[in-house]
Structure formats: C-alpha cells, structure tokens
Design a protein around this motif. Structure first.
Motif, PDB file in Angstrom:
ATOM      1  N   ARG A   6       0.838  -1.202   0.000  1.00 18.39           N
ATOM      2  CA  ARG A   6       0.000   0.000   0.000  1.00 18.39           C
ATOM      3  C   ARG A   6       0.873   1.253   0.000  1.00 18.39           C
ATOM      4  N   ALA A   7       1.945   1.218   0.752  1.00 20.62           N
ATOM      5  CA  ALA A   7       2.834   2.378   0.830  1.00 20.62           C
ATOM      6  C   ALA A   7       3.475   2.677  -0.521  1.00 20.62           C
ATOM      7  N   GLU A   8       3.845   1.659  -1.265  1.00 20.63           N
ATOM      8  CA  GLU A   8       4.452   1.862  -2.583  1.00 20.63           C
ATOM      9  C   GLU A   8       3.456   2.471  -3.568  1.00 20.63           C
ATOM     10  N   MET A   9       2.193   2.165  -3.400  1.00 20.63           N
ATOM     11  CA  MET A   9       1.173   2.613  -4.337  1.00 20.63           C
ATOM     12  C   MET A   9       0.624   3.991  -3.987  1.00 20.63           C
ATOM     13  N   ARG A  10       0.633   4.337  -2.706  1.00 20.44           N
ATOM     14  CA  ARG A  10      -0.022   5.576  -2.267  1.00 20.44           C
ATOM     15  C   ARG A  10       0.566   6.793  -2.989  1.00 20.44           C
ATOM     16  N   GLY A  11      -0.339   7.634  -3.495  1.00 18.27           N
ATOM     17  CA  GLY A  11       0.083   8.850  -4.170  1.00 18.27           C
ATOM     18  C   GLY A  11       0.435   8.662  -5.626  1.00 18.27           C
ATOM     19  N   LYS A  12       0.336   7.440  -6.124  1.00 13.65           N
ATOM     20  CA  LYS A  12       0.653   7.150  -7.525  1.00 13.65           C
ATOM     21  C   LYS A  12      -0.590   6.618  -8.233  1.00 13.65           C
ATOM     22  N   ALA A  13      -0.543   6.603  -9.551  1.00  8.42           N
ATOM     23  CA  ALA A  13      -1.550   5.936 -10.377  1.00  8.42           C
ATOM     24  C   ALA A  13      -0.902   4.709 -10.983  1.00  8.42           C
TER      25      ALA A  13
END
Length: 349
Positions: A6-13
């Motif tokens: 989740r941390a790797e994905m947060r703020g990205k598309a």
C-alpha cells in the motif's frame, strides 16, 4: 514482479505499464473498452456469429437493435492500436479500460496498445453482471472476491503480471442478484485495502444507483472514490439525479456519441443525445457538485469505432469539447471533468 505494498502505491496511479506520477495522466476517458467480448456466454462459440458490421446494417448495429456477436466482440490488438492513435491525436492522454471478468480481458494486449500509442491505459478488475460470470462464482465468498481483486491490483490480473489501477466496472443489474452483491461487497473490501477507486455498472432502473449507494454507504464505502457509470441511460428525473449526487458519488455520463433515442436494453426510456448529456451535467455543476462528474464513450460495439463508421474514441475531444465551450462550460470546468477529477480518482490513497 512481486506484490506491491500500500505504501508503494499511495500517491501514484497505476497503468498497465506500471506505477506513474498522476500528473502525467492528462486528459482522461474514464470508461472505455479496447479489447473485449460482450457476447453473452450462452451465445459464444455459435456456428454463426451473426452478420459483420457494414453499410447495410450500420444503423441497427450502432443502435444495438441488431445484437450480432460479430459486433459485440473486438479481439484485435492492431485494431485497438489504430483506434487509440485517433484518440491520442485528438488530445486524449489516458484511457480507463474496464473489460473485466466475464468480458475476456487481455491485459498483455493492453500493454501492447499502450506501448504502440503512448497512451496511458488504466485497467479495471473484478466481475461484470451475473450472466457473464463463471458459474463457479456462485460458490465463492465475499472474502474470496476481495482477495482476488486485491491481488489483481497489487500483483497482476488474469494470470499475467499486469496490474489493475481501478476496481470495476463491478456489474449490478435489475433486479440486483445475491452474487452481484457479494462481488460488490468484496470490491469494497478491496477498495479499503488497496486505496483504489471503484466504478459501478448499475442496473437499468432509475433508483438502482441509489440502492447501490445505500448499500455502499452502509458498509463503510467511500462515495467520493466511487464512480456510478451510465447515468445517461439510467437517471432522468432531476430529483433522483440530485439525490444521487448528494451521496457524494462521482457521476459518469459515458455514452457520448450515442445520438439515437433508441435504447433496446430498456425501451421504456428515451436516450439523450450529447446535447442532452451536457444539459444534465450543467444542472449538476450549477447545483454545486464540482468534482463529481466524469465522461467517456463506453465503446463496446465494433460499429461504434471509426473503422466501422462510428464516432470512435476521439469523439469527445474532437466534437464534444467544442460543444461544451459553445454551451458556456468554462475551461476550468472542462479541465476538472477531463483532468483533475479522473486524476484524483486514479491516485491511490
């Protein structure tokens, strides 16, 4: 490739080619099909798939009064590349492709389309309406569906390493079935666990979108990160439209290009044309629901593509945007509908 956190994905598309800065998404069509099979499963494999789209049947194919499997299926990567190139040339930067379980998704084909065109493609996940689902889904639990969709976003979908960037279009219908409710409940869990947005295909009854939103809110879903599709073939009464908007859900008019009032899937309604769609959107914006509108074409018939005489994926950018400007939509409103709201929805939280 491993499982994303989740941390790797947060703020990205997440596009079919991987995580990206949402700032690159640009002008976005939020509901399309590029490689699909909408033929009902009971009719697949028929010896005669029906007539090919052509001049002699173009109107019937376009208006869906002639339900030919040959019109309901598009499996060519090369045809999809040609079609997306037209959209990119018209000003489109990103396409959300919602061919999911039951519609024969082709994740690796979408990668090839994105690579060839430079268009960002965001893939959906989950399952369409019950008629199109694998019969084995009847035995599955809510948690089973949730785990599947989480994995489709964080690991890869349909036996590939290509990851989904949005959940849906989750299929609902009228009457709404128990299986479809379980799939949606699983999608809500997946939405919470991944931070992805959720998009819903509602049943063809005016109060069904409201029924779905009541279900979502009762289970702790986030209306602001939920898209209700097909408003233009479903909700016609202003009070019902405003009541739905008041839930905070994002409203999607996604049948732009369909100019005929004929809608065989619900002959009791008159389908609006593009001008009618814009009048409805204007009412919603004037009531204060900024950031709650997105638009698309939902192309899922070959006759809708320019190769077969249709309007194609470039229609909104070529023809609808000039019409919006003539009808008094501001540049800020247009950017909000095509750029900022899709970007917000496609950014993982």
């Amino acid at each position: 490739m491993g499982r994303l956190t989740r941390a790797e994905m947060r703020g990205k598309a997440q596009t079919v080619r991987g995580l990206v800065d949402p700032a690159v998404l640009g002008s976005t069509l939020t509901h399309e099909h590029l490689i699909w099979n909408l033929t009902p499963p009971s009719q697949r494999g028929a010896a005669d798939p029906g007539p090919e789209p052509g001049l002699e049947n173009h109107w019937e194919m376009m208006a869906s009064t002639l339900r030919s499997a040959a019109n309901l299926t598009q499996r060519s990567v090369e045809v999809a590349i040609e079609a997306v190139q037209e959209a990119v040339a018209a000003g489109c930067n990103t396409i959300v492709e919602l061919t999911i379980g039951g519609l024969d998704p082709d994740p690796e084909g979408l990668v090839r389309v994105s690579e060839a065109t430079g268009c960002h493609i965001v893939m959906g996940c989950g399952h369409y309406v019950e008629e199109y689902q694998d019969p084995r889904n009847h035995e599955r639990s809510v948690d089973s569906f949730a785990e599947e969709m989480i994995a489709q976003v964080q690991e890869g979908a349909w036996d590939t390493a290509v990851r989904a960037g949005i959940i849906g279009e989750i299929g609902c219908q009228n009457p709404w079935t128990a299986l479809e409710r379980r799939v949606l409940e699983g999608a809500l869990i997946a939405q919470r666990e991944t931070g992805a947005a959720l998009t819903i295909h509602p049943g063809r009854r005016q109060d069904q979108p409201q029924e779905v939103m009541d279900f979502i809110k009762a289970r702790g879903g986030d209306p602001s990160r939920t898209i209700m599709c097909h408003i233009d073939r479903t909700v016609f009464d202003d009070d019902a439209l405003f009541r739905l908007a008041d839930t905070g859900v994002v409203l999607e008019w996604d049948l732009f290009g369909q100019e005929s009032c004929v809608y065989p899937l619900n002959p009791d309604i008159d389908m609006p044309n593009d001008a009618g769609r814009l009048r409805a959107i204007r009412k919603v914006l004037d009531r204060g629901h900024r950031g709650q509108v997105v638009i698309a074409h939902d192309i899922c018939h070959r006759a809708h593509m320019t190769r077969w005489g249709g309007w194609g994926y470039g229609h909104i950018h070529k023809r609808v945007l000039p019409l919006m400007r003539r009808r008094g939509f501001t540049e800020d409103e247009i950017e909000e509908i095509l750029v900022r709201t899709p970007r917000r929805l496609l950014t993982f939280v």
